[in-house]
Design a protein around this motif. Structure first.
Motif, mmCIF file in Angstrom:
data_model
loop_
_atom_site.group_PDB
_atom_site.id
_atom_site.type_symbol
_atom_site.label_atom_id
_atom_site.label_comp_id
_atom_site.label_asym_id
_atom_site.label_seq_id
_atom_site.Cartn_x
_atom_site.Cartn_y
_atom_site.Cartn_z
ATOM 1 N N SER A 71 0.314 -9.810 10.143
ATOM 2 C CA SER A 71 -0.797 -10.757 10.134
ATOM 3 C C SER A 71 -0.347 -12.106 10.685
ATOM 4 O O SER A 71 0.809 -12.519 10.509
ATOM 5 C CB SER A 71 -1.341 -10.931 8.718
ATOM 6 O OG SER A 71 -2.367 -11.904 8.697
ATOM 7 N N LEU A 111 0.327 -11.109 -1.045
ATOM 8 C CA LEU A 111 0.755 -10.174 -0.010
ATOM 9 C C LEU A 111 2.275 -10.085 0.127
ATOM 10 O O LEU A 111 2.787 -9.271 0.889
ATOM 11 C CB LEU A 111 0.133 -10.568 1.335
ATOM 12 C CG LEU A 111 -1.375 -10.305 1.444
ATOM 13 C CD1 LEU A 111 -1.980 -11.061 2.619
ATOM 14 C CD2 LEU A 111 -1.646 -8.811 1.563
ATOM 15 N N ILE A 151 1.719 -3.656 9.594
ATOM 16 C CA ILE A 151 0.687 -4.651 9.874
ATOM 17 C C ILE A 151 1.355 -6.012 9.898
ATOM 18 O O ILE A 151 2.034 -6.393 8.940
ATOM 19 C CB ILE A 151 -0.417 -4.626 8.796
ATOM 20 C CG1 ILE A 151 -1.070 -3.246 8.733
ATOM 21 C CG2 ILE A 151 -1.451 -5.704 9.051
ATOM 22 C CD1 ILE A 151 -2.068 -3.097 7.596
ATOM 23 N N PHE A 180 2.556 -3.753 -1.031
ATOM 24 C CA PHE A 180 2.324 -3.837 0.411
ATOM 25 C C PHE A 180 3.649 -3.640 1.155
ATOM 26 O O PHE A 180 4.209 -4.592 1.712
ATOM 27 C CB PHE A 180 1.701 -5.190 0.766
ATOM 28 C CG PHE A 180 0.486 -5.541 -0.036
ATOM 29 C CD1 PHE A 180 -0.706 -4.851 0.165
ATOM 30 C CD2 PHE A 180 0.517 -6.540 -0.995
ATOM 31 C CE1 PHE A 180 -1.837 -5.173 -0.576
ATOM 32 C CE2 PHE A 180 -0.607 -6.866 -1.734
ATOM 33 C CZ PHE A 180 -1.788 -6.174 -1.525
ATOM 34 N N THR A 197 -6.910 -3.665 3.871
ATOM 35 C CA THR A 197 -6.323 -2.834 4.909
ATOM 36 C C THR A 197 -4.935 -2.349 4.519
ATOM 37 O O THR A 197 -4.604 -1.167 4.654
ATOM 38 C CB THR A 197 -6.251 -3.627 6.226
ATOM 39 O OG1 THR A 197 -7.570 -4.068 6.579
ATOM 40 C CG2 THR A 197 -5.676 -2.791 7.340
ATOM 41 N N SER A 198 -4.123 -3.260 4.006
ATOM 42 C CA SER A 198 -2.748 -2.895 3.670
ATOM 43 C C SER A 198 -2.677 -1.949 2.478
ATOM 44 O O SER A 198 -1.746 -1.139 2.379
ATOM 45 C CB SER A 198 -1.936 -4.158 3.374
ATOM 46 O OG SER A 198 -1.895 -4.991 4.495
ATOM 47 N N ASP A 199 -3.629 -2.061 1.573
ATOM 48 C CA ASP A 199 -3.646 -1.154 0.432
ATOM 49 C C ASP A 199 -3.711 0.304 0.877
ATOM 50 O O ASP A 199 -3.092 1.180 0.276
ATOM 51 C CB ASP A 199 -4.835 -1.474 -0.476
ATOM 52 C CG ASP A 199 -4.454 -2.403 -1.619
ATOM 53 O OD1 ASP A 199 -3.265 -2.422 -1.994
ATOM 54 O OD2 ASP A 199 -5.324 -3.117 -2.131
ATOM 55 N N GLY A 250 -0.910 0.988 4.109
ATOM 56 C CA GLY A 250 0.453 0.952 3.591
ATOM 57 C C GLY A 250 0.897 2.298 3.049
ATOM 58 O O GLY A 250 2.095 2.605 3.004
ATOM 59 N N SER A 286 -6.827 -8.386 4.761
ATOM 60 C CA SER A 286 -5.466 -7.856 4.871
ATOM 61 C C SER A 286 -5.079 -7.077 3.619
ATOM 62 O O SER A 286 -4.368 -6.072 3.690
ATOM 63 C CB SER A 286 -4.473 -9.002 5.098
ATOM 64 O OG SER A 286 -4.710 -9.624 6.340
ATOM 65 N N ARG A 311 4.094 -10.874 8.163
ATOM 66 C CA ARG A 311 3.253 -11.966 8.670
ATOM 67 C C ARG A 311 4.120 -13.031 9.326
ATOM 68 O O ARG A 311 5.270 -13.258 8.930
ATOM 69 C CB ARG A 311 2.398 -12.567 7.571
ATOM 70 C CG ARG A 311 3.124 -13.029 6.336
ATOM 71 C CD ARG A 311 2.143 -13.531 5.295
ATOM 72 N NE ARG A 311 2.729 -13.590 3.957
ATOM 73 C CZ ARG A 311 2.024 -13.784 2.851
ATOM 74 N NH1 ARG A 311 0.723 -13.963 2.913
ATOM 75 N NH2 ARG A 311 2.614 -13.809 1.668
ATOM 76 N N SER A 351 4.371 -2.250 3.959
ATOM 77 C CA SER A 351 4.369 -2.289 5.425
ATOM 78 C C SER A 351 3.737 -3.569 5.965
ATOM 79 O O SER A 351 3.435 -3.646 7.155
ATOM 80 C CB SER A 351 3.609 -1.069 5.977
ATOM 81 O OG SER A 351 2.239 -1.101 5.588
ATOM 82 N N PHE A 352 3.539 -4.554 5.105
ATOM 83 C CA PHE A 352 2.885 -5.785 5.540
ATOM 84 C C PHE A 352 3.911 -6.849 5.917
ATOM 85 O O PHE A 352 4.867 -7.116 5.174
ATOM 86 C CB PHE A 352 1.975 -6.317 4.421
ATOM 87 C CG PHE A 352 1.238 -7.569 4.798
ATOM 88 C CD1 PHE A 352 0.068 -7.510 5.531
ATOM 89 C CD2 PHE A 352 1.733 -8.817 4.431
ATOM 90 C CE1 PHE A 352 -0.617 -8.667 5.879
ATOM 91 C CE2 PHE A 352 1.062 -9.979 4.780
ATOM 92 C CZ PHE A 352 -0.123 -9.902 5.515
#
Length: 850
Positions: free
Chosen positions: A175, A183, A173, A189, A162-164, A167, A159, A194, A191-192
């Motif tokens: 999770s 995170l 995203i 991040f 991917t987020s790096d 984003g 994650s 969860r 746009s992360f």
């Protein structure tokens, strides 16, 4: 290590894509295709998904210019496949709902990351860019992107990688299983999101459990990746801040086969006195660890599992359960998803799943098999935890999209109050609505995200049981959740917890036993603060709690008891009427008073006899009264001091003794005057020192002492005082003299009169015996002076009540000395030798010698 790997793969792929797109002015072209296990369903809006369907992969080195890599994913995971199918089910369910995204059909693109970072990252890039081999660049990007949001990934390291990258393009995203607290960094991040709580909350939840059972000494084992390393830092920091305990050891579990390192770690566990072991690691790490634990037969440990393995069926085997039975674990919130099992029974992998090859050599499923009668893990929906988080993640994206499409033109949240439309959807627009999403699942749980993209934290607390028939059971024994008002709340049903110990009770895991009340903790040098000695509180201090860091001093009038666990009032000490010494002195004082009264009665009854009338009977009566006052004034020194007794005792003592000594002085002068008057021509001496002058002299001398006492009391009055200098555990009540000078003047004046009387009496000692009282006065004043000379050093060196006792003794001894020396012989003559109580006997020498 894992973080570096993520960075290297991210950097290599990202730089390549950027360089390739910038090399073309009007179009972008994919240099290669990633052939990954996937499952797709078209729709107006497509959501992506990343799942761990296989355990691992084998493939040739990554190349962007060669032919497609020969990829082989190995170790099919039924649970991972069920996770992917849960997302498919959620989208299918949403498409059937008339009140959620009406007139919009959701599709999905699901990929298998094969538990490999480069594959998971490649799949994420495929989701973000699509698989069209070439597309034209436009000044304005119109249309719907390949996917509007991604559900995944399950690993924190994946994650992060991917987020790096994604984003940067504000692709949301969500999770369902990545818990690394790193995170939550919104700057890195943005746009992360969860639906699983952050490890920061899980760490605090575990610390709550440690505190609940008094486990202050524990070991920590973590995996060698972002998940484990960040947890290790957070756990040690939060544990230190909470003061809830210490770590006996903190070790990192290796990736892959490393028997030597695992053996070293297990040896540390065996030697440690910590009975509690906390493990933040993935299932594969725990399996490898337990193999070594079984080989070394390390028993008697209380395991605490993180959410990554707290419900892992692969560990609940007859080989491991003798060691893992009784494990407490933090588990993802369990939920119920109605209809999921029926959906799983209807799936047709041959129609939906695109796989690179049949790598197992097994017969390929046709889709016509009857699964209803087969006991398979895939259909076990009794304990949906990661699946429930996936379900919530899909619904969060759906509700956010629904809110976005319901925007009224001119009242939107974007530039110029514009709204997003289905024809022109941008991922960053969905982020705005995801941040505000708030809904309740059919299971009754509220779903929303905080400012860091984290869901409302809630965990189940699980307990592993090994049943007599060999089966295992993982039961929920509690709940831990975050409250808006008072932080984390832990609820446990301790009666349900199974403890894998002979005592069937919670184990003791401390470096040092708790210090009981009455002691304080003294940290052992060079060891954690949980390792300490219990040092008894010193006298006058106490501690009434267990594990007190310091002992508290008792208030001024209190002292610690023998156990040093509370303060009791200090014993008070003063010369009391109820103690033997006080009783003896009181009795002696009253006896002296009584004797004075008897002598006074004898003299009164025989007041007409020559013995009484000789040498001014008036002075004799006054002397008896003053002696009586001396005896009585000693009572003022007995009993609890008060202001009036402190003031009166010395004044009464000083005036009574001056009156007494003044009478003796005058009587001595009278003896000298009578003797002088008996000589020829000496009759005038008595004329100038008659009765009036004698009374006047006594009055003047006594008045001087009264003036001294008055000046003393007015200027620096004696007062009661609580003295704690003599004894720490006692309060000695005493009278401070106020002015040492005043007290010295009072005693000095008495001493001056006594010495003067002694000298005059000594000079007259050889006068004729018959009418000479000088010898008796000399003897009495000798006793008086001897007593008071001895009094001074004895008084100074006597502490507390004993100084009062010394003064009373001096008063009584000198009073008795005067009484017996002056009046004893006279009473003897009056009572026992009345024939000598005649004027002729007193005046005639010859008769006196008979």
């Amino acid at each position: 290590m894992a973080n570096m790997e993520a960075f290297q793969v991210t950097f290599m792929l990202y730089v390549y894509l950027i360089s390739e797109s910038s090399s073309l002015l009007s179009s972008c072209k994919l240099r290669r295709q990633f052939y990954l296990n996937s499952m797709h369903k078209p729709g107006d809006v497509v959501l992506g998904g990343l799942f761990n369907v296989h355990y691992t992969s084998v493939f040739s080195k990554l190349s962007f210019t060669s032919e497609p890599n020969q990829l082989s994913c190995q170790g099919f995971g039924t649970a991972g496949f069920r996770h992917a199918m849960t997302m498919a089910f959620a989208i299918d369910e949403i498409n059937k709902k008339p009140n959620l995204l009406p007139n919009v059909t959701l599709g999905y693109s699901l990929y298998d990351n094969c538990a490999t970072l480069v594959i998971g990252f490649s799949a994420a890039l495929l989701l973000a860019s699509g698989q069209e081999e070439q597309f034209l660049l436009q000044e304005e990007c119109l249309g719907t992107p390949p996917v509007l949001g991604i559900v995944g990934d399950s690993f924190s390291t994946f994650s992060i990688a991917t987020s790096d990258v994604l984003g940067l393009f504000n692709l949301p995203i969500v999770s369902y299983y990545a818990t690394c607290s790193c995170l939550s960094d919104r700057q890195r991040f943005p746009s992360f999101f969860r639906t699983i709580p952050s490890d920061a909350f899980q760490v605090r939840a575990m610390i709550k459990i440690l505190k609940r059972f008094g486990w202050t000494w524990a070991g920590l084992l973590v995996s060698d990746d972002d998940y484990g390393l960040h947890v290790s830092q957070t756990f040690q920091s939060d544990l230190a801040q909470s003061g809830g305990g210490c770590l006996a050891y903190s070790e990192i579990l290796p990736w892959g086969e490393n028997p030597a390192e695992l053996k070293r770690i297990v040896e540390i566990m065996k030697r440690s006195t910590a009975r509690v072991v906390i493990v933040f690691a993935h299932q594969i790490h725990v399996i490898q660890l337990m193999e070594e634990v079984v080989r070394e037969n390390v028993t008697g440990l209380q395991w605490i599992a993180s959410e990554a393995w707290s419900a892992a069926a692969v560990l609940q085997t007859p080989r491991f359960m003798p060691y893992l039975s009784g494990t407490l674990g933090i588990a993802i919130r369990r939920g119920e998803i109605l209809g999921l099992r029926d959906f799983l029974l209807r799936i047709r992998p041959d129609l939906h799943i695109i796989s690179s090859s049949n790598t197992y050599g097994h017969k390929v499923c046709t889709g016509q098999e009857d699964l209803e009668s087969v006991g398979t893990e895939l259909l076990d929906v009794s304990d949906l935890r990661p699946e429930y988080n996936i379900y919530k993640a899909v619904y969060a994206l759906a509700y956010a999209l629904d809110d976005m499409l319901q925007c009224e033109p001119g009242r939107g949240p974007f530039s110029g109050h514009s709204c997003a439309t289905l024809q022109i959807l941008k991922p960053w627009q969905l982020i705005h609505y995801l941040e505000k999403v708030n809904f309740t699942t059919s299971f009754g749980d509220q779903v929303s995200f905080d400012e860091n993209g984290d869901a409302l934290p809630i965990y189940d607390v699980m307990n592993w049981l090994w049943l007599p028939d060999g089966r295992t059971k993982v039961q929920s024994v509690g709940l831990v959740k975050k409250l808006a008002s008072k932080g984390e709340e832990l609820t446990l049903d301790e009666e349900k917890i199974f403890w894998n110990f002979d005592s069937k009770q919670s184990p003791l895991s401390v470096c040092s036993e708790s210090c009981p009340p009455g002691t304080r903790m003294a940290r052992k040098k060079g060891q954690p603060f949980c390792c300490f000695d219990c040092v008894p509180c010193s006298e006058g201090k106490f501690s009434n709690d267990t594990d007190s860091m310091e002992c508290t001093s008792c208030p001024e009038d209190f002292w610690s008891n023998v156990q040093r666990d509370h303060c009791i009032p200090k014993k008070t000490e003063f010369l009391s009427y109820h103690e033997p010494l006080g009783i003896c002195l009181t009795t002696t004082s009253l006896l002296g008073t009584f004797i004075c009264a008897v002598v006074l009665g004898i003299f009164t009854y025989h007041r007409s006899t020559p013995m009484v009338r000789a040498n001014n009977s008036e002075l004799s009566f006054l002397l008896l009264l003053s002696l009586k006052s001396c005896f009585l004034c000693s009572l003022l020194f007995i009993g609890r001091p008060s202001l009036w007794t402190c003031q009166l005792r010395h004044a009464a003592f000083g005036i009574s003794f001056v009156l007494c000594v003044s009478c003796i002085l005058v009587k001595t002068i009278v003896v000298l005057a009578v003797f002088k008057a008996s000589k020829p021509g000496g009759g005038a001496s008595l004329k100038w020192f008659g009765a009036v002058q004698q009374r006047g002299t006594v009055l003047v001398l006594t008045s001087i002492q009264a003036a001294i006492c008055t000046a003393w009391i007015v200027s620096a009055s004696p007062a009661p005082h609580k003295n704690t200098q003599y004894h720490n555990d006692k309060i000695v009540y005493e009278c401070v003299v106020g002015s040492t000078v005043g007290f010295a003047v009072l005693l000095g004046y008495i001493g001056f009169l006594a010495i003067l009387s002694f000298l005059l009496a000594f000079l007259a000692r050889n006068l004729p015996d018959n009418f000479n009282e000088a010898k008796l006065i000399t003897f009495s004043m000798l006793i008086f002076c001897a007593v008071w000379v001895a009094f001074v050093p004895a008084y100074v060196n006597s502490p507390g009540k004993y100084s009062d006792a010394v003064e009373v003794f001096a008063i009584l001894a000198s009073s008795f000395g005067l009484l017996l020396a002056l009046f004893g012989p006279k009473c003897y003559i009056i009572l026992l030798r009345p024939e000598r109580n005649t004027k002729k006997a007193i005046m005639g020498r010859g008769e006196c010698n008979n």
